[in-house]
Design a protein around this motif. Structure first.
Motif, PDB file in Angstrom:
ATOM      1  N   PHE A   1      45.155  39.309  30.394  1.00  0.00           N
ATOM      2  CA  PHE A   1      45.427  38.216  31.316  1.00  0.00           C
ATOM      3  C   PHE A   1      46.398  38.652  32.411  1.00  0.00           C
ATOM      4  O   PHE A   1      46.167  38.412  33.599  1.00  0.00           O
ATOM      5  CB  PHE A   1      45.974  37.018  30.550  1.00  0.00           C
ATOM      6  N   GLN A   2      47.482  39.312  32.020  1.00  0.00           N
ATOM      7  CA  GLN A   2      48.463  39.767  33.005  1.00  0.00           C
ATOM      8  C   GLN A   2      47.851  40.805  33.946  1.00  0.00           C
ATOM      9  O   GLN A   2      48.155  40.818  35.140  1.00  0.00           O
ATOM     10  CB  GLN A   2      49.703  40.318  32.301  1.00  0.00           C
ATOM     11  N   SER A   3      46.976  41.635  33.433  1.00  0.00           N
ATOM     12  CA  SER A   3      46.313  42.645  34.258  1.00  0.00           C
ATOM     13  C   SER A   3      45.377  41.991  35.279  1.00  0.00           C
ATOM     14  O   SER A   3      45.281  42.435  36.426  1.00  0.00           O
ATOM     15  CB  SER A   3      45.543  43.616  33.357  1.00  0.00           C
ATOM     16  N   ILE A   4      44.705  40.915  34.884  1.00  0.00           N
ATOM     17  CA  ILE A   4      43.847  40.170  35.814  1.00  0.00           C
ATOM     18  C   ILE A   4      44.707  39.528  36.906  1.00  0.00           C
ATOM     19  O   ILE A   4      44.389  39.618  38.090  1.00  0.00           O
ATOM     20  CB  ILE A   4      43.016  39.103  35.065  1.00  0.00           C
ATOM     21  N   LEU A   5      45.810  38.902  36.501  1.00  0.00           N
ATOM     22  CA  LEU A   5      46.672  38.230  37.480  1.00  0.00           C
ATOM     23  C   LEU A   5      47.289  39.206  38.472  1.00  0.00           C
ATOM     24  O   LEU A   5      47.465  38.878  39.639  1.00  0.00           O
ATOM     25  CB  LEU A   5      47.786  37.454  36.774  1.00  0.00           C
ATOM     26  N   SER A   6      47.618  40.403  38.013  1.00  0.00           N
ATOM     27  CA  SER A   6      48.249  41.378  38.907  1.00  0.00           C
ATOM     28  C   SER A   6      47.234  42.060  39.817  1.00  0.00           C
ATOM     29  O   SER A   6      47.610  42.774  40.742  1.00  0.00           O
ATOM     30  CB  SER A   6      49.002  42.428  38.091  1.00  0.00           C
ATOM     31  N   GLY A   7      45.947  41.862  39.523  1.00  0.00           N
ATOM     32  CA  GLY A   7      44.912  42.483  40.336  1.00  0.00           C
ATOM     33  C   GLY A   7      44.484  43.851  39.838  1.00  0.00           C
ATOM     34  O   GLY A   7      43.640  44.510  40.448  1.00  0.00           O
TER      35      GLY A   7
ATOM     36  N   LEU B  46      49.426  31.683  39.495  1.00  0.00           N
ATOM     37  CA  LEU B  46      48.168  30.962  39.736  1.00  0.00           C
ATOM     38  C   LEU B  46      48.317  29.901  40.822  1.00  0.00           C
ATOM     39  O   LEU B  46      47.399  29.702  41.613  1.00  0.00           O
ATOM     40  CB  LEU B  46      47.653  30.343  38.434  1.00  0.00           C
ATOM     41  N   ASN B  47      49.458  29.248  40.889  1.00  0.00           N
ATOM     42  CA  ASN B  47      49.655  28.253  41.947  1.00  0.00           C
ATOM     43  C   ASN B  47      49.641  28.911  43.327  1.00  0.00           C
ATOM     44  O   ASN B  47      49.129  28.342  44.282  1.00  0.00           O
ATOM     45  CB  ASN B  47      50.936  27.447  41.726  1.00  0.00           C
ATOM     46  N   GLU B  48      50.165  30.137  43.424  1.00  0.00           N
ATOM     47  CA  GLU B  48      50.110  30.873  44.688  1.00  0.00           C
ATOM     48  C   GLU B  48      48.658  31.228  45.030  1.00  0.00           C
ATOM     49  O   GLU B  48      48.216  31.056  46.164  1.00  0.00           O
ATOM     50  CB  GLU B  48      50.944  32.146  44.608  1.00  0.00           C
ATOM     51  N   LYS B  49      47.913  31.714  44.045  1.00  0.00           N
ATOM     52  CA  LYS B  49      46.528  32.135  44.279  1.00  0.00           C
ATOM     53  C   LYS B  49      45.598  30.950  44.551  1.00  0.00           C
ATOM     54  O   LYS B  49      44.624  31.076  45.293  1.00  0.00           O
ATOM     55  CB  LYS B  49      46.005  32.947  43.089  1.00  0.00           C
ATOM     56  N   LEU B  50      45.882  29.810  43.935  1.00  0.00           N
ATOM     57  CA  LEU B  50      45.006  28.641  44.054  1.00  0.00           C
ATOM     58  C   LEU B  50      45.350  27.756  45.248  1.00  0.00           C
ATOM     59  O   LEU B  50      44.613  26.812  45.524  1.00  0.00           O
ATOM     60  CB  LEU B  50      45.072  27.797  42.777  1.00  0.00           C
TER      61      LEU B  50
ATOM     62  N   MET C 208      29.708  28.591  33.582  1.00  0.00           N
ATOM     63  CA  MET C 208      29.770  29.967  34.073  1.00  0.00           C
ATOM     64  C   MET C 208      29.914  30.005  35.600  1.00  0.00           C
ATOM     65  O   MET C 208      30.578  30.893  36.138  1.00  0.00           O
ATOM     66  CB  MET C 208      28.526  30.742  33.639  1.00  0.00           C
ATOM     67  N   GLY C 209      29.342  29.037  36.298  1.00  0.00           N
ATOM     68  CA  GLY C 209      29.482  28.977  37.758  1.00  0.00           C
ATOM     69  C   GLY C 209      30.933  28.794  38.175  1.00  0.00           C
ATOM     70  O   GLY C 209      31.406  29.432  39.116  1.00  0.00           O
ATOM     71  N   LEU C 210      31.629  27.926  37.468  1.00  0.00           N
ATOM     72  CA  LEU C 210      33.048  27.708  37.744  1.00  0.00           C
ATOM     73  C   LEU C 210      33.856  28.957  37.410  1.00  0.00           C
ATOM     74  O   LEU C 210      34.785  29.322  38.139  1.00  0.00           O
ATOM     75  CB  LEU C 210      33.564  26.499  36.954  1.00  0.00           C
ATOM     76  N   ALA C 211      33.490  29.635  36.334  1.00  0.00           N
ATOM     77  CA  ALA C 211      34.165  30.891  35.972  1.00  0.00           C
ATOM     78  C   ALA C 211      33.998  31.936  37.073  1.00  0.00           C
ATOM     79  O   ALA C 211      34.954  32.638  37.427  1.00  0.00           O
ATOM     80  CB  ALA C 211      33.628  31.427  34.644  1.00  0.00           C
ATOM     81  N   MET C 212      32.799  32.025  37.652  1.00  0.00           N
ATOM     82  CA  MET C 212      32.555  32.984  38.727  1.00  0.00           C
ATOM     83  C   MET C 212      33.366  32.608  39.976  1.00  0.00           C
ATOM     84  O   MET C 212      33.876  33.488  40.679  1.00  0.00           O
ATOM     85  CB  MET C 212      31.058  33.050  39.055  1.00  0.00           C
ATOM     86  N   LYS C 213      33.465  31.321  40.249  1.00  0.00           N
ATOM     87  CA  LYS C 213      34.252  30.869  41.405  1.00  0.00           C
ATOM     88  C   LYS C 213      35.725  31.254  41.211  1.00  0.00           C
ATOM     89  O   LYS C 213      36.376  31.753  42.127  1.00  0.00           O
ATOM     90  CB  LYS C 213      34.114  29.358  41.567  1.00  0.00           C
ATOM     91  N   LEU C 214      36.238  31.059  40.003  1.00  0.00           N
ATOM     92  CA  LEU C 214      37.624  31.438  39.707  1.00  0.00           C
ATOM     93  C   LEU C 214      37.827  32.947  39.844  1.00  0.00           C
ATOM     94  O   LEU C 214      38.841  33.392  40.353  1.00  0.00           O
ATOM     95  CB  LEU C 214      38.016  31.010  38.290  1.00  0.00           C
ATOM     96  N   ALA C 215      36.839  33.711  39.382  1.00  0.00           N
ATOM     97  CA  ALA C 215      36.930  35.170  39.480  1.00  0.00           C
ATOM     98  C   ALA C 215      37.086  35.611  40.923  1.00  0.00           C
ATOM     99  O   ALA C 215      37.879  36.512  41.235  1.00  0.00           O
ATOM    100  CB  ALA C 215      35.711  35.831  38.839  1.00  0.00           C
ATOM    101  N   SER C 216      36.359  34.973  41.825  1.00  0.00           N
ATOM    102  CA  SER C 216      36.447  35.352  43.240  1.00  0.00           C
ATOM    103  C   SER C 216      37.801  34.949  43.836  1.00  0.00           C
ATOM    104  O   SER C 216      38.326  35.635  44.704  1.00  0.00           O
ATOM    105  CB  SER C 216      35.301  34.763  44.048  1.00  0.00           C
ATOM    106  N   ILE C 217      38.391  33.862  43.354  1.00  0.00           N
ATOM    107  CA  ILE C 217      39.702  33.432  43.836  1.00  0.00           C
ATOM    108  C   ILE C 217      40.788  34.373  43.327  1.00  0.00           C
ATOM    109  O   ILE C 217      41.719  34.733  44.046  1.00  0.00           O
ATOM    110  CB  ILE C 217      40.006  31.976  43.408  1.00  0.00           C
ATOM    111  N   LEU C 218      40.658  34.810  42.067  1.00  0.00           N
ATOM    112  CA  LEU C 218      41.683  35.641  41.451  1.00  0.00           C
ATOM    113  C   LEU C 218      41.599  37.103  41.853  1.00  0.00           C
ATOM    114  O   LEU C 218      42.582  37.831  41.759  1.00  0.00           O
ATOM    115  CB  LEU C 218      41.607  35.528  39.923  1.00  0.00           C
ATOM    116  N   ALA C 219      40.418  37.538  42.289  1.00  0.00           N
ATOM    117  CA  ALA C 219      40.228  38.966  42.606  1.00  0.00           C
ATOM    118  C   ALA C 219      40.992  39.376  43.845  1.00  0.00           C
ATOM    119  O   ALA C 219      41.335  38.627  44.673  1.00  0.00           O
ATOM    120  CB  ALA C 219      38.754  39.254  42.789  1.00  0.00           C
TER     121      ALA C 219
END
Length: 96
Positions: A60-66, A12-16, A85-96
């Motif tokens: 969770f691991q599947s989300i992190l691995s893409g 997550l630190n790499e992605k963020l 939910m807005g923050l959740a959507m923002k995180l989803a776009s960062i993690l995707a």
């Protein structure tokens, strides 16, 4: 802390890096522990957050691995969202 949480913090630190999420988020990994995220990065902790995302370790691991899209995981009930939910959507776009 579990090995899953420690690995999650590193990934997550790499992605963020450089991302402006504009709030606090918590990933609650069932049976493993929690990871807090904010504009300064990710850390192993369990604190109040603007949004809490809850999933089992496998999801969770599947989300992190893409391999799993966070939005798809939410729509199929594998990822639960409580809070901003807005923050959740923002995180989803960062993690995707």
């Amino acid at each position: 802390m579990s090995e899953t949480v420690n690995q999650a913090v590193t990934i997550l630190n790499e992605k963020l890096a450089g991302a402006d999420i504009g709030g606090t988020a918590k990933f609650d990994i069932e049976g493993e522990g929690s990871v807090m995220m904010d504009d300064s990065g990710a850390r192993a902790a369990d604190e109040p957050a603007d949004v809490t995302l809850t999933a089992d370790s496998e999801t969770f691991q599947s989300i992190l691995s893409g391999d799993t899209n966070p939005t798809s995981a939410f729509m199929t009930g594998k990822l639960k969202v409580d809070g901003d939910m807005g923050l959740a959507m923002k995180l989803a776009s960062i993690l995707a």
